[in-house]
Design a protein around this motif. Structure first.
Motif, PDB file in Angstrom:
ATOM      1  N   TYR A 282      -5.561 -44.629   1.882  1.00  0.00           N
ATOM      2  CA  TYR A 282      -7.375 -45.512   3.098  1.00  0.00           C
ATOM      3  C   TYR A 282      -7.833 -46.166   2.234  1.00  0.00           C
ATOM      4  CZ  TYR A 282      -3.415 -46.613   6.781  1.00  0.00           C
ATOM      5  OH  TYR A 282      -2.828 -47.464   7.651  1.00  0.00           O
ATOM      6  N   ALA A 283      -8.766 -45.013   1.768  1.00  0.00           N
ATOM      7  CA  ALA A 283     -10.119 -44.203   1.668  1.00  0.00           C
ATOM      8  C   ALA A 283     -10.031 -45.150   0.297  1.00  0.00           C
ATOM      9  CB  ALA A 283     -10.139 -42.805   0.745  1.00  0.00           C
ATOM     10  N   MET A 284      -9.045 -46.022  -0.570  1.00  0.00           N
ATOM     11  CA  MET A 284      -8.800 -46.070  -1.677  1.00  0.00           C
ATOM     12  C   MET A 284      -8.780 -47.712  -1.418  1.00  0.00           C
ATOM     13  SD  MET A 284      -5.996 -43.956  -3.625  1.00  0.00           S
ATOM     14  CE  MET A 284      -5.019 -45.414  -5.304  1.00  0.00           C
ATOM     15  N   LYS A 285      -7.896 -47.837  -0.404  1.00  0.00           N
ATOM     16  CA  LYS A 285      -8.161 -49.009   0.453  1.00  0.00           C
ATOM     17  C   LYS A 285      -7.241 -50.399  -0.757  1.00  0.00           C
ATOM     18  CE  LYS A 285     -13.487 -49.748   1.832  1.00  0.00           C
ATOM     19  NZ  LYS A 285     -13.077 -49.758   3.208  1.00  0.00           N
ATOM     20  N   TRP A 286      -6.295 -49.211  -0.615  1.00  0.00           N
ATOM     21  CA  TRP A 286      -5.362 -50.235  -1.856  1.00  0.00           C
ATOM     22  C   TRP A 286      -4.263 -51.154  -1.336  1.00  0.00           C
ATOM     23  CZ3 TRP A 286      -2.255 -48.120  -6.171  1.00  0.00           C
ATOM     24  CH2 TRP A 286      -1.586 -48.717  -5.732  1.00  0.00           C
ATOM     25  N   LYS A 287      -4.187 -51.826  -1.970  1.00  0.00           N
ATOM     26  CA  LYS A 287      -3.597 -53.617  -1.668  1.00  0.00           C
ATOM     27  C   LYS A 287      -2.608 -53.412  -1.540  1.00  0.00           C
ATOM     28  CE  LYS A 287      -2.316 -57.875  -4.052  1.00  0.00           C
ATOM     29  NZ  LYS A 287      -1.389 -57.379  -4.134  1.00  0.00           N
ATOM     30  N   ALA A 288      -1.496 -53.394  -0.342  1.00  0.00           N
ATOM     31  CA  ALA A 288      -0.187 -52.806   0.478  1.00  0.00           C
ATOM     32  C   ALA A 288       0.272 -53.937  -0.267  1.00  0.00           C
ATOM     33  CB  ALA A 288      -0.215 -52.722   1.760  1.00  0.00           C
ATOM     34  N   VAL A 289       0.194 -55.205  -0.217  1.00  0.00           N
ATOM     35  CA  VAL A 289       1.603 -56.599  -0.441  1.00  0.00           C
ATOM     36  C   VAL A 289       1.834 -56.827  -1.903  1.00  0.00           C
ATOM     37  CG1 VAL A 289       1.273 -59.148  -0.095  1.00  0.00           C
ATOM     38  CG2 VAL A 289       0.218 -57.735   1.295  1.00  0.00           C
ATOM     39  N   LEU A 290       2.830 -56.849  -2.159  1.00  0.00           N
ATOM     40  CA  LEU A 290       3.385 -56.856  -3.726  1.00  0.00           C
ATOM     41  C   LEU A 290       3.242 -58.522  -3.592  1.00  0.00           C
ATOM     42  CD1 LEU A 290       6.576 -55.749  -5.273  1.00  0.00           C
ATOM     43  CD2 LEU A 290       5.716 -58.219  -4.863  1.00  0.00           C
ATOM     44  N   ASP A 291       2.347 -59.164  -4.631  1.00  0.00           N
ATOM     45  CA  ASP A 291       2.341 -60.400  -5.160  1.00  0.00           C
ATOM     46  C   ASP A 291       1.864 -61.047  -6.256  1.00  0.00           C
ATOM     47  OD1 ASP A 291      -0.286 -59.842  -5.286  1.00  0.00           O
ATOM     48  OD2 ASP A 291      -0.391 -60.822  -3.074  1.00  0.00           O
ATOM     49  N   ALA A 292       2.086 -62.177  -6.801  1.00  0.00           N
ATOM     50  CA  ALA A 292       1.879 -62.321  -8.598  1.00  0.00           C
ATOM     51  C   ALA A 292       0.857 -62.130  -8.480  1.00  0.00           C
ATOM     52  CB  ALA A 292       1.834 -63.470  -8.671  1.00  0.00           C
ATOM     53  N   ASP A 293      -0.633 -61.575  -7.533  1.00  0.00           N
ATOM     54  CA  ASP A 293      -2.163 -61.220  -8.213  1.00  0.00           C
ATOM     55  C   ASP A 293      -1.347 -59.271  -9.320  1.00  0.00           C
ATOM     56  OD1 ASP A 293      -3.262 -63.100  -7.598  1.00  0.00           O
ATOM     57  OD2 ASP A 293      -3.710 -62.453  -6.141  1.00  0.00           O
ATOM     58  N   ASP A 294      -0.460 -58.963  -9.363  1.00  0.00           N
ATOM     59  CA  ASP A 294      -0.106 -57.781  -9.859  1.00  0.00           C
ATOM     60  C   ASP A 294       0.045 -57.709 -10.658  1.00  0.00           C
ATOM     61  OD1 ASP A 294      -0.484 -56.708  -7.467  1.00  0.00           O
ATOM     62  OD2 ASP A 294       1.948 -56.535  -6.537  1.00  0.00           O
TER      63      ASP A 294
ATOM     64  N   PRO B   7       9.211 -61.109  -7.876  1.00  0.00           N
ATOM     65  CA  PRO B   7       9.092 -59.788  -7.408  1.00  0.00           C
ATOM     66  C   PRO B   7       9.806 -58.978  -8.708  1.00  0.00           C
ATOM     67  CG  PRO B   7       9.776 -60.680  -5.445  1.00  0.00           C
ATOM     68  CD  PRO B   7      10.063 -61.667  -6.461  1.00  0.00           C
ATOM     69  N   SER B   8      10.341 -59.252  -8.881  1.00  0.00           N
ATOM     70  CA  SER B   8      11.830 -58.416 -10.115  1.00  0.00           C
ATOM     71  C   SER B   8      11.142 -59.150 -11.134  1.00  0.00           C
ATOM     72  CB  SER B   8      13.591 -58.464 -10.231  1.00  0.00           C
ATOM     73  OG  SER B   8      13.564 -57.847  -8.892  1.00  0.00           O
ATOM     74  N   LEU B   9      11.428 -59.944 -11.972  1.00  0.00           N
ATOM     75  CA  LEU B   9      11.022 -60.662 -12.785  1.00  0.00           C
ATOM     76  C   LEU B   9       9.955 -61.040 -13.559  1.00  0.00           C
ATOM     77  CD1 LEU B   9      12.003 -62.299 -15.353  1.00  0.00           C
ATOM     78  CD2 LEU B   9      11.773 -64.952 -14.103  1.00  0.00           C
ATOM     79  N   ASP B  10       8.871 -60.939 -12.137  1.00  0.00           N
ATOM     80  CA  ASP B  10       7.442 -61.134 -12.755  1.00  0.00           C
ATOM     81  C   ASP B  10       7.204 -59.089 -12.762  1.00  0.00           C
ATOM     82  OD1 ASP B  10       5.378 -63.304 -11.919  1.00  0.00           O
ATOM     83  OD2 ASP B  10       7.741 -63.472 -11.447  1.00  0.00           O
TER      84      ASP B  10
END
Length: 275
Positions: free
Chosen positions: A40-52, A64-67
Motif C-alpha cells: 500500500y505504501a508503494m502504491k503497488w499497481k495490482a492489475v496485470l495488463d499490457a503496460d507490464d 497475459p502469458s505470452l506477453d
C-alpha cells in the motif's frame, strides 16, 4: 539470512502494522537482513495488463502469458516487477503478511503475485513430457527458499475449525500455500495465525509477539508442510492425478499431503489432516 516481508495492509497503525514492525526488529536484532515490500505504501499497481511490458503487447491482442514470457525473456518488464523479482532472488525466506479478507488475501497482494510471478520466472519452467510436467510443486525457480504466511482474521478460531462455519483454515489457505508458494518451489512452513483481532489489548499483543518471535527464531528449524512433490512418483503424468495406490481412501486438499514417516513428527499444519 535474507528475509523478505511482503506486507499488505492499508493502515500502518493497525495490528498488522505493529506485528510487521515487531517482526522486522526481531529479525534484525537476531542478525538477519530484512527487506519489506509495503504494497500500500508503494502504491503497488495490482492489475496485470499490457503496460507490464515496456514494449507493449506481443500480438494483436493482450495475452497475459505470452506477453509476460516475452517481457521476462527480453528483460523488458516494467521496473516495479523486475525489482520485486530481484527481492525474491535475494531472499532466503519470504513472509506474506495480510489480513484475511473475504476468505483470501487482499486484492493488492493477489495483484503482486499475478504480476511478479511472470512466465519463465515462477511458472512455465522446466521440461514438459510424459515423464515430468515442468519444474513446479516442490521444484522451480524458488526451490531451496522458505516461505510462511502471517494471517490475521476477525473471526474466532472455532469458526475456522474442521467443523466450523467458515471451513478449516488449512483448506482456506491451501490455494495460497500450495498453489502460490509450493508451486514455484518454496518450502512452506505452517502459518502464523491471529484470530479475533478486535480483542487484542496490550497483554494479548505481548503474548502474540512472544509467539511470533519464537516462530521467527525457528524459521530454519520448523518442518515444512508435507505437500507431495509433483514429479517424485506420487502422480500419474501427464494426467497429474494421484496414482490409485497413493492415499486411496482420501480426496480433496488433504490427499496432497504426505503422511509423516515413522519417527517423524508432522508440522502443526498437518496434524489435523492426519487424524
Amino acid at each position: 539470512m535474507n528475509i523478505l516481508i511482503v506486507y499488505a495492509h492499508p493502515e500502518s497503525r493497525s495490528l498488522n502494522g505493529a506485528l510487521k514492525d515487531f517482526a522486522v526488529k526481531h529479525l534484525e536484532d537476531a542478525g538477519h537482513r530484512v527487506r519489506v515490500s509495503d504494497l500500500y505504501a508503494m502504491k503497488w499497481k495490482a492489475v496485470l495488463d499490457a503496460d507490464d511490458s515496456l514494449d507493449g503487447q506481443a500480438g494483436a491482442r493482450f495475452d497475459p502469458s505470452l506477453d509476460s514470457r516475452r517481457a521476462f525473456e527480453r528483460g523488458r518488464q516494467s521496473r516495479d516487477i523486475a525489482l520485486e523479482q530481484g527481492k525474491l532472488r535475494w531472499a532466503d525466506a519470504v513472509i506474506l503478511q495480510f489480513p484475511l479478507w473475504w476468505f483470501s488475501m487482499p486484492a493488492i497482494l493477489k495483484g503482486w503475485v499475478e504480476r511478479v510471478y511472470a512466465y519463465g520466472f515462477a511458472y512455465g519452467v522446466g521440461e514438459h513430457s510424459d515423464a515430468r510436467w515442468g519444474d513446479r510443486y516442490g521444484e522451480g525457480t524458488l526451490a531451496g527458499k522458505r516461505a510462511m504466511l502471517m494471517v490475521t482474521t476477525g473471526g474466532w478460531e472455532s469458526h475456522y475449525s474442521p467443523r466450523g462455519i467458515n471451513g478449516p483454515m488449512d483448506d482456506i489457505l491451501f490455494p495460497i500455500q500450495h498453489g502460490i508458494l509450493y508451486y514455484p518451489g518454496f518450502d512452506v512452513l505452517p502459518p502464523f495465525l491471529v484470530y479475533r483481532t478486535s480483542r487484542t489489548d496490550e497483554a494479548r499483543f505481548s503474548t502474540l509477539c512472544d509467539a511470533l518471535g519464537q516462530r521467527l527464531d525457528d524459521l530454519w528449524r520448523t518442518a515444512p508442510i508435507a505437500f507431495r512433490p509433483q514429479n517424485a512418483g506420487d502422480y500419474d503424468i501427464p494426467g497429474l492425478t494421484l496414482r490409485p495406490d497413493i492415499a486411496p481412501d482420501r480426496s480433496g486438499f488433504g490427499a496432497h499431503l504426505r503422511p509423516p514417516v515413522a519417527g517423524e513428527s508432522a508440522p502443526d499444519g498437518d496434524r489435523a489432516r492426519e487424524k
